[in-house]
Design an enzyme around this catalytic site. Structure first.
Site, PDB file in Angstrom:
ATOM      1  N   LYS A  25       0.729  -1.282   0.017  1.00 46.71           N
ATOM      2  CA  LYS A  25       0.049   0.070  -0.044  1.00 46.71           C
ATOM      3  C   LYS A  25       0.800   1.350   0.072  1.00 46.71           C
ATOM      4  O   LYS A  25       0.144   2.402  -0.368  1.00 46.71           O
ATOM      5  CB  LYS A  25      -0.906   0.225   1.251  1.00 46.71           C
ATOM      6  CG  LYS A  25      -1.876  -1.267   0.909  1.00 46.71           C
ATOM      7  CD  LYS A  25      -2.802  -0.847  -0.019  1.00 46.71           C
ATOM      8  CE  LYS A  25      -4.204  -1.875  -0.053  1.00 46.71           C
ATOM      9  NZ  LYS A  25      -5.291  -1.655  -1.059  1.00 46.71           N
ATOM     10  N   GLU A  28     -10.076   5.820   2.522  1.00 50.42           N
ATOM     11  CA  GLU A  28     -10.794   4.908   3.112  1.00 50.42           C
ATOM     12  C   GLU A  28      -9.693   3.593   3.401  1.00 50.42           C
ATOM     13  O   GLU A  28      -8.628   3.422   2.946  1.00 50.42           O
ATOM     14  CB  GLU A  28     -11.890   4.358   2.203  1.00 50.42           C
ATOM     15  CG  GLU A  28     -11.393   3.484   1.083  1.00 50.42           C
ATOM     16  CD  GLU A  28     -10.293   3.896   0.163  1.00 50.42           C
ATOM     17  OE1 GLU A  28      -9.411   3.091  -0.365  1.00 50.42           O
ATOM     18  OE2 GLU A  28     -10.044   4.902  -0.220  1.00 50.42           O
ATOM     19  N   SER A  85       1.685  -9.620  -0.599  1.00 48.88           N
ATOM     20  CA  SER A  85       1.300  -8.282  -0.684  1.00 48.88           C
ATOM     21  C   SER A  85       1.700  -7.791   0.809  1.00 48.88           C
ATOM     22  O   SER A  85       1.778  -6.265   0.909  1.00 48.88           O
ATOM     23  CB  SER A  85      -0.166  -7.873  -0.978  1.00 48.88           C
ATOM     24  OG  SER A  85      -0.906  -8.604  -0.233  1.00 48.88           O
TER      25      SER A  85
END
Length: 409
Positions: A97, A119, A384
Site C-alpha cells: 500500500k 478509506e 502483498s
C-alpha cells in the site's frame, strides 16, 4: 531476452478511462470537476522529472525498494513447485500500500492540497496514508467501517499514533465499501483543499489508472529479478484480489508475455458456495462507486454485503482492469475460502518463518491447486503484506475452532 518494462506495457485505459467495456466515469455532476482536476494534474506530474526523481528517491530510501524476490525452498519442496515470493511485506508499514500512498501523496503536494482523506478496510492502506501524511505535513482523516475498526484495532491505534483522525462508518455493512462512500462525500464537499487518496484500482477514471501506475513497480522489479535468478520468466503469477491493486501491479508488466499465466485469487468467505467477496467469479456486470465492472449484486441491482476473514478482501466489486483481463481470458480468477486461507497462513508461517497477511494467505493456499495440475512449474507469488495485523483474527478463529472440536467430541 528483452526485459525492459516499457516493451511489455499495454495501452489501456483509453482517453475516457475504459479498459475494453469496463471502467469509465459513472458519477454525479458534483464529482466531475474533482476528477477533471485530478486527471489534468496527474498528466502534468507524469511529465515532471522533479516529481519522478523525488518519488523514486522516497520509494528507495524511505519505503525500502526494491523488495527482494525470495526463493521459498521449503514451501517449494512441500508443493513440488518452484515458489518465489515478491516480498512486499518487507516495505515500511508492512504492505504494498505504501507504493501508491507515496505516489498519490506527492501528487497531492504537486496539486497544492493541504489535507488528505482515505478509506481503509484491513487498515494497511490507512496506516500507509497516515504515515505519508505525517511525513509530508498533511492533515489526515481516515474513514473505516466500524466492523473493520473492531477487527483491526492495532492498525487503528497505529493510525492515531501517526496523527491521523480515524472516522468510524456505521452505515450499511460497516466495512470497506461504506468507508469509500463516506470518503467520496467528504471529498466533494472539501475539494478545494482536500485530496482523496483512493487505495485500490477501483472507482471512476482516472483512479484505476493512477493506482495501477504507482503499483507497477512490483511487477517491473519482479520481472527483472526472476530473469536474473532463473534466466527465464515464471510459468505463472499468483496474487490475491480484492479491489486488485497488488495483482495489477504484478501482472501488468508481464501482459505481453503470453506464456506467463495470471492467476488472481478471490475470497470465497465462509465457503459452501457463498462466494462472499468473489466479484469476478460470482459477480455480474454493473456499476459501483463510479466504475463499470463485475459486482456482487442481487436481482434488483442492490449491492450485496461482502465477507472475508481478510478485511482487505471485504469488497463487493473489483477493479475494471481485472474485469478486462477476465473478458479477454488473459487472467484466470479463482476462489479460496476462509478456512483454506487460514491453512495457507499456517503453511507459510511454519515452513518459511514468514507470517503473511490473511489477504496474501489466499494466494499461498492456491499453490496446492497449481501443484496438482503443474508439478515442477515456477510460480511467482505477490506477498502483498505481513500478518501482524491479523494475529487477533487468527487467535479468535483458532479459539472458536478448538471450542467446536471439544463440543463435537
Amino acid at each position: 531476452m528483452k526485459s525492459k518494462a516499457n516493451k511489455t506495457d499495454i495501452k489501456v485505459p483509453d482517453k475516457k478511462g475504459y479498459f475494453g467495456e469496463f471502467g469509465g466515469k459513472f458519477i454525479p455532476e458534483t464529482i466531475s470537476s474533482c476528477l477533471n482536476e485530478l486527471e489534468s494534474a496527474y498528466a502534468k506530474a507524469k511529465q515532471s522529472k522533479k516529481f519522478k526523481k523525488e518519488l523514486d528517491s522516497y520509494l528507495r530510501e524511505y519505503a525500502g525498494r526494491p523488495t527482494p524476490l525470495y526463493f521459498a525452498k521449503k514451501l517449494s519442496k512441500y508443493f513440488k513447485l518452484k515458489v518465489y515470493l515478491k516480498r512486499e511485506d518487507l516495505l515500511h508499514t508492512g504492505a504494498h500500500k505504501i507504493n501508491n500512498s507515496l505516489g498519490q501523496a506527492f501528487l497531492a503536494k504537486f496539486m497544492g492540497k493541504e489535507r488528505i482523506i482515505a478509506e481503509t478496510g484491513a487498515g494497511q492502506h490507512g496506516v500507509a496514508v497516515a504515515t505519508i501524511a505525517s511525513l509530508l505535513d498533511f492533515k489526515c482523516d481516515i474513514y473505516m467501517g466500524q466492523e473493520d475498526i473492531e477487527r483491526q484495532s492495532m492498525n487503528v491505534f497505529r493510525m492515531k499514533v501517526l496523527g491521523a483522525r480515524v472516522i468510524a462508518v456505521r452505515s450499511g455493512s460497516k466495512t470497506l465499501k461504506d468507508a469509500c462512500n463516506e470518503a467520496f462525500r467528504d471529498w466533494v464537499t472539501n475539494v478545494r483543499n482536500t485530496y482523496y487518496l483512493l487505495g485500490s484500482v477501483v472507482g471512476p477514471h482516472p483512479y484505476p489508472m493512477i493506482v495501477r501506475d504507482f503499483q507497477l513497480v512490483i511487477g517491473r522489479e519482479a520481472r527483472l529479478q526472476i530473469l536474473k535468478k532463473e534466466g527465464k520468466l515464471p510459468d505463472c503469477l499468483v496474487a490475491c484480489v480484492g479491489g486488485g491493486s497488488n495483482a495489477i501491479g504484478l501482472f501488468y508488466p508481464f501482459f505481453k508475455d503470453k506464456k506467463v499465466k495470471f492467476i488472481g485469487v478471490e475470497a470465497a468467505g465462509f465457503g459452501l458456495n457463498s462466494y462472499n467477496s468473489a466479484s469476478l467469479t460470482k459477480g455480474e456486470l454493473g456499476v459501483f462507486q463510479g466504475s463499470k465492472s463485475y459486482v456482487l449484486q442481487d436481482k434488483f441491482g442492490q449491492i450485496k454485503n461482502a465477507h472475508s476473514i481478510a478485511p482487505g478482501l471485504d469488497y463487493p466489486g473489483v477493479g475494471p482492469e481485472h474485469a478486462f483481463y477476465k473478458s479477454i481470458k488473459r487472467a484466470e480468477y479463482v476462489t479460496v475460502n476462509d478456512s483454506q486461507a487460514i491453512e495457507g497462513f499456517k503453511l507459510l508461517s511454519e515452513l518459511e518463518g514468514i507470517i503473511p497477511a490473511l489477504e496474501s494467505s489466499h494466494a499461498i493456499y492456491y499453490l496446492q491447486k497449481i501443484a496438482k495440475d503443474n508439478k515442477g512449474c515456477t510460480a511467482l507469488v505477490c506477498l502483498s503484506g505481513r500478518g501482524d495485523k491479523d494475529l487477533d483474527i487468527i487467535r479468535e478463529y483458532t479459539e472458536k475452532s478448538n471450542t467446536k472440536n471439544k463440543i463435537s467430541k
